[in-house]
Design a protein around this motif. Structure first.
Motif, PDB file in Angstrom:
ATOM      1  N   ASP A   1       0.898  -1.204   0.005  1.00  0.00           N
ATOM      2  CA  ASP A   1       0.082   0.057   0.074  1.00  0.00           C
ATOM      3  C   ASP A   1       0.981   1.251  -0.019  1.00  0.00           C
ATOM      4  OD1 ASP A   1      -1.815  -2.196   0.634  1.00  0.00           O
ATOM      5  OD2 ASP A   1      -3.067  -0.881   2.110  1.00  0.00           O
ATOM      6  N   SER A   2       0.697   2.135  -0.739  1.00  0.00           N
ATOM      7  CA  SER A   2       1.502   3.285  -1.254  1.00  0.00           C
ATOM      8  C   SER A   2       0.848   4.111  -2.275  1.00  0.00           C
ATOM      9  CB  SER A   2       3.103   3.067  -1.519  1.00  0.00           C
ATOM     10  OG  SER A   2       3.069   2.249  -2.555  1.00  0.00           O
ATOM     11  N   THR A   3       1.572   5.373  -2.373  1.00  0.00           N
ATOM     12  CA  THR A   3       1.231   6.349  -3.707  1.00  0.00           C
ATOM     13  C   THR A   3       2.499   6.538  -4.430  1.00  0.00           C
ATOM     14  OG1 THR A   3       1.724   8.278  -2.552  1.00  0.00           O
ATOM     15  CG2 THR A   3      -0.630   7.043  -2.177  1.00  0.00           C
ATOM     16  N   ASP A   4       2.780   7.217  -5.474  1.00  0.00           N
ATOM     17  CA  ASP A   4       3.657   7.513  -5.893  1.00  0.00           C
ATOM     18  C   ASP A   4       4.459   8.455  -5.521  1.00  0.00           C
ATOM     19  OD1 ASP A   4       2.646   6.043  -8.302  1.00  0.00           O
ATOM     20  OD2 ASP A   4       2.086   7.976  -9.369  1.00  0.00           O
ATOM     21  N   GLN A   5       4.123   9.176  -4.277  1.00  0.00           N
ATOM     22  CA  GLN A   5       4.793  10.023  -3.448  1.00  0.00           C
ATOM     23  C   GLN A   5       5.423   9.050  -2.123  1.00  0.00           C
ATOM     24  OE1 GLN A   5       1.573  10.985  -4.384  1.00  0.00           O
ATOM     25  NE2 GLN A   5       2.720  11.716  -6.072  1.00  0.00           N
TER      26      GLN A   5
ATOM     27  N   LEU B   1      -2.233  -7.513  -8.561  1.00  0.00           N
ATOM     28  CA  LEU B   1      -2.685  -6.611  -7.606  1.00  0.00           C
ATOM     29  C   LEU B   1      -3.509  -5.620  -8.216  1.00  0.00           C
ATOM     30  CD1 LEU B   1      -2.083  -5.241  -4.505  1.00  0.00           C
ATOM     31  CD2 LEU B   1      -0.310  -3.930  -5.774  1.00  0.00           C
ATOM     32  N   ALA B   2      -3.373  -5.140  -9.353  1.00  0.00           N
ATOM     33  CA  ALA B   2      -3.938  -3.755  -9.946  1.00  0.00           C
ATOM     34  C   ALA B   2      -5.448  -4.219 -10.327  1.00  0.00           C
ATOM     35  CB  ALA B   2      -3.202  -3.168 -10.923  1.00  0.00           C
ATOM     36  N   GLU B   3      -5.679  -5.515 -10.395  1.00  0.00           N
ATOM     37  CA  GLU B   3      -6.899  -5.961 -10.814  1.00  0.00           C
ATOM     38  C   GLU B   3      -7.738  -6.607  -9.633  1.00  0.00           C
ATOM     39  OE1 GLU B   3      -6.145  -8.918 -13.989  1.00  0.00           O
ATOM     40  OE2 GLU B   3      -4.975  -7.401 -14.766  1.00  0.00           O
ATOM     41  N   SER B   4      -7.181  -6.517  -8.224  1.00  0.00           N
ATOM     42  CA  SER B   4      -7.814  -6.909  -7.331  1.00  0.00           C
ATOM     43  C   SER B   4      -8.583  -5.678  -6.800  1.00  0.00           C
ATOM     44  CB  SER B   4      -6.766  -7.573  -6.188  1.00  0.00           C
ATOM     45  OG  SER B   4      -6.048  -6.284  -5.567  1.00  0.00           O
ATOM     46  N   SER B   5      -9.322  -6.078  -5.349  1.00  0.00           N
ATOM     47  CA  SER B   5     -10.097  -5.167  -4.809  1.00  0.00           C
ATOM     48  C   SER B   5      -9.249  -3.789  -4.539  1.00  0.00           C
ATOM     49  CB  SER B   5     -10.790  -5.694  -3.782  1.00  0.00           C
ATOM     50  OG  SER B   5      -9.930  -6.097  -2.892  1.00  0.00           O
TER      51      SER B   5
ATOM     52  N   ASP C   1      -1.016  -0.474 -10.295  1.00  0.00           N
ATOM     53  CA  ASP C   1      -0.067  -1.065 -11.069  1.00  0.00           C
ATOM     54  C   ASP C   1       0.777  -2.242 -10.125  1.00  0.00           C
ATOM     55  OD1 ASP C   1       2.417  -1.892 -12.610  1.00  0.00           O
ATOM     56  OD2 ASP C   1       3.295  -0.054 -12.380  1.00  0.00           O
ATOM     57  N   SER C   2       0.633  -3.603 -10.842  1.00  0.00           N
ATOM     58  CA  SER C   2       1.161  -4.545 -10.126  1.00  0.00           C
ATOM     59  C   SER C   2       2.553  -4.769 -10.305  1.00  0.00           C
ATOM     60  CB  SER C   2       0.385  -5.921 -10.914  1.00  0.00           C
ATOM     61  OG  SER C   2      -1.012  -5.545 -10.826  1.00  0.00           O
ATOM     62  N   ASN C   3       3.398  -4.160 -11.076  1.00  0.00           N
ATOM     63  CA  ASN C   3       4.893  -4.196 -11.244  1.00  0.00           C
ATOM     64  C   ASN C   3       5.523  -3.559 -10.047  1.00  0.00           C
ATOM     65  OD1 ASN C   3       7.392  -3.591 -11.878  1.00  0.00           O
ATOM     66  ND2 ASN C   3       6.838  -4.490 -14.157  1.00  0.00           N
ATOM     67  N   LEU C   4       5.808  -4.433  -9.215  1.00  0.00           N
ATOM     68  CA  LEU C   4       6.653  -3.481  -7.737  1.00  0.00           C
ATOM     69  C   LEU C   4       7.874  -2.912  -8.367  1.00  0.00           C
ATOM     70  CD1 LEU C   4       5.812  -6.294  -5.089  1.00  0.00           C
ATOM     71  CD2 LEU C   4       4.325  -4.421  -6.111  1.00  0.00           C
ATOM     72  N   GLN C   5       8.557  -3.268  -9.278  1.00  0.00           N
ATOM     73  CA  GLN C   5       9.547  -2.382  -9.657  1.00  0.00           C
ATOM     74  C   GLN C   5       9.450  -1.019  -9.874  1.00  0.00           C
ATOM     75  OE1 GLN C   5      11.844  -5.423 -12.380  1.00  0.00           O
ATOM     76  NE2 GLN C   5      13.478  -3.981 -11.746  1.00  0.00           N
ATOM     77  N   ARG C   6       8.228  -0.825 -10.699  1.00  0.00           N
ATOM     78  CA  ARG C   6       7.783   0.367 -11.282  1.00  0.00           C
ATOM     79  C   ARG C   6       7.251   1.416 -10.058  1.00  0.00           C
ATOM     80  NH1 ARG C   6       5.692  -2.197 -16.195  1.00  0.00           N
ATOM     81  NH2 ARG C   6       3.617  -2.186 -15.251  1.00  0.00           N
ATOM     82  N   VAL C   7       6.392   0.613  -9.312  1.00  0.00           N
ATOM     83  CA  VAL C   7       5.691   1.338  -8.083  1.00  0.00           C
ATOM     84  C   VAL C   7       6.842   1.844  -7.234  1.00  0.00           C
ATOM     85  CG1 VAL C   7       4.550   0.769  -5.896  1.00  0.00           C
ATOM     86  CG2 VAL C   7       3.744  -0.258  -8.137  1.00  0.00           C
TER      87      VAL C   7
ATOM     88  N   GLN D   1       8.989   6.110  -6.223  1.00  0.00           N
ATOM     89  CA  GLN D   1       8.904   6.650  -4.912  1.00  0.00           C
ATOM     90  C   GLN D   1      10.458   6.798  -4.517  1.00  0.00           C
ATOM     91  OE1 GLN D   1       6.910   4.206  -2.146  1.00  0.00           O
ATOM     92  NE2 GLN D   1       5.441   3.640  -3.353  1.00  0.00           N
ATOM     93  N   THR D   2      11.465   6.260  -5.428  1.00  0.00           N
ATOM     94  CA  THR D   2      12.743   6.367  -4.733  1.00  0.00           C
ATOM     95  C   THR D   2      13.662   7.190  -5.751  1.00  0.00           C
ATOM     96  OG1 THR D   2      13.111   4.162  -5.813  1.00  0.00           O
ATOM     97  CG2 THR D   2      12.612   4.143  -3.699  1.00  0.00           C
ATOM     98  N   ALA D   3      14.973   7.563  -5.233  1.00  0.00           N
ATOM     99  CA  ALA D   3      15.838   8.094  -6.027  1.00  0.00           C
ATOM    100  C   ALA D   3      16.872   7.452  -6.520  1.00  0.00           C
ATOM    101  CB  ALA D   3      16.469   9.394  -5.435  1.00  0.00           C
ATOM    102  N   GLY D   4      17.150   6.013  -5.954  1.00  0.00           N
ATOM    103  CA  GLY D   4      17.867   5.050  -6.389  1.00  0.00           C
ATOM    104  C   GLY D   4      17.265   4.155  -7.432  1.00  0.00           C
TER     105      GLY D   4
END
Length: 422
Positions: free
Chosen positions: A89-93, A137-141, A152-158, A162-165
């Protein structure tokens, strides 16, 4: 005092989930609400500091997490564990990325992992994609979560958002090959400039492999699943000898109640099941609260004559359409705050009325309720369903608390939970 594992959890239900996993993996664990203000019991192997930082501003989440880290380092902890939800659970920030990078910087470590997998609760990661059961994930509730919708279900992108590295991936073929293969992949990713690596996991055996591979990492970031694999490292070093640290809870004789703020599909099904079985329920409506109707007084007037007959439910659980309608009228923050404040005050008054066994559904709601009850630490007891134990507050008036993440628990959770208490 020297703690083997120091944990920082971004919400209260996630903290009890993690504490329960550590206890059953053999670590004598104490959960505190916020940074500890009193000495921990002698012989404590792990401490889980529960924060309410998942959905606050990222800079505040970072500040709270660093303050918790400061306490843990002063306590001599050997490894730090940043715990977040198994649905990431998170946002782009943020707040997962900003907190993880701040902890890495403070610990002086250039590399860590991210693995929210919890296969026992049907949260798995494959090719970097998070699944809830058989659904992405992105197709779930979770796509309709009122505070942290996951699109987005791709955790690398998510995480990269949120990260600089740089964010990398350790695929399942490497995980299945065992701990040494994982360590070698971590080394190669670090050489490539990767700071955080998403790690695939589809089974408990994978979690054991990952846990073993993390033995040398100053910081681990994960859901509660990795807790299966970390205690073995301390045991191998001769630092941990307990095999079962589960404790019997003292009896908490008194009335029973359920306070339900989560709007997840799992909690909606649990609420419907409990009501179908005849448990009386009172609905709290944010629009009525916004109109200054005293629903706290109404709820208590309704509950008082019913409590001696058995458990009652006070809930704000609603469908995603109803939640959106309230948010559109009141704003997301105000709608959430009105409900949390009302449910927390109702819980406080229920305890005043003699409730000593309380189920709370929803991470934000649990945080508000525990704060209102001025609970500072919890003793971890038997598991009701994976990720949800009974706990008992430490203090003059012990209260049995089951703090349930919205998405956790079987459909009959609200009715079967009581049988797990002494």
């Amino acid at each position: 005092m020297s703690i083997l594992l120091g944990c920082i959890a971004d919400d209260f239900t996630g903290a009890t989930d993690l504490a329960s996993m550590l206890v059953h993996a053999g670590m004598r664990t104490v959960q505190t609400i916020g940074i500890p203000t009193a000495p921990l019991p002698a012989g404590t192997d792990a401490v889980v500091i529960a924060l309410k930082s998942r959905t606050i501003a990222a800079d505040q989440a970072v500040a709270q997490s660093l303050a918790a880290l400061h306490w843990l380092r002063d306590a001599g902890c050997r490894q730090v564990y940043f715990k977040y939800c198994s649905t990431f659970d998170s946002t782009d920030q943020g707040n997962i990325g900003p907190v993880a990078e701040a902890l890495m910087s403070a610990l002086g470590t250039p590399f860590t992992i991210a693995c929210p997998a919890f296969p026992e609760n049907k949260r798995t990661i494959f090719k970097g994609h998070l699944f809830v059961g058989d659904t992405l994930l992105a197709e779930s509730s979770m796509r309709n979560h009122p505070l942290t919708p996951m699109h987005d279900s791709n955790l690398q992108r998510v995480l990269q958002a949120q990260t600089a590295g740089k964010v990398g991936l350790i695929e399942h073929s490497t995980v299945a090959a065992g701990p040494q293969a994982i360590v070698e992949r971590m080394d190669s990713l670090q050489a490539e400039g990767v700071g955080i690596a998403i790690v695939d996991a589809i089974s408990n055996n994978d979690l054991l492999h990952i846990g073993a591979a993390c033995s040398g990492l100053p910081l681990v970031t994960a859901g509660s699943g990795i807790a299966l694999g970390l205690p073995q490292n301390f045991r191998a070093q001769g630092l941990l000898d307990t095999k079962d640290a589960a404790l019997d809870l003292p009896p908490t004789l008194g009335l029973r109640a359920i306070v339900c703020g989560s709007c997840s599909q799992a909690t909606q099904a649990q609420l419907a099941d409990a009501m179908a079985r005849g448990i009386p329920a009172y609905a709290v409506d944010p629009l009525r609260l916004a109109a200054n109707e005293d629903q706290v007084a109404d709820a208590m007037a309704w509950a008082s004559p019913l409590l001696p007959q058995g458990p009652v439910i006070v809930y704000a659980t609603a469908s995603s359409d109803r939640v959106k309608a309230a948010q559109e009228q009141l704003g997301v923050e105000r709608a959430g705050a009105l409900v949390e404040e009302a449910l927390a005050e109702i819980a406080r008054q229920l305890v005043q009325a003699g409730v000593r066994q309380l189920i709370v559904a929803g991470g934000e709601t649990s945080g508000a309720v525990v704060t209102a009850l001025q609970v500072r630490s919890l003793r971890i007891g038997p598991t009701i369903d994976p990720g949800v134990p009974w706990t008992v507050s430490l203090g003059a008036t012990p209260i049995a608390l089951a703090l349930k993440s919205g998405n956790f628990g079987a459909t009959d959770f609200f009715t079967k939970a009581w049988s797990a208490l002494p």
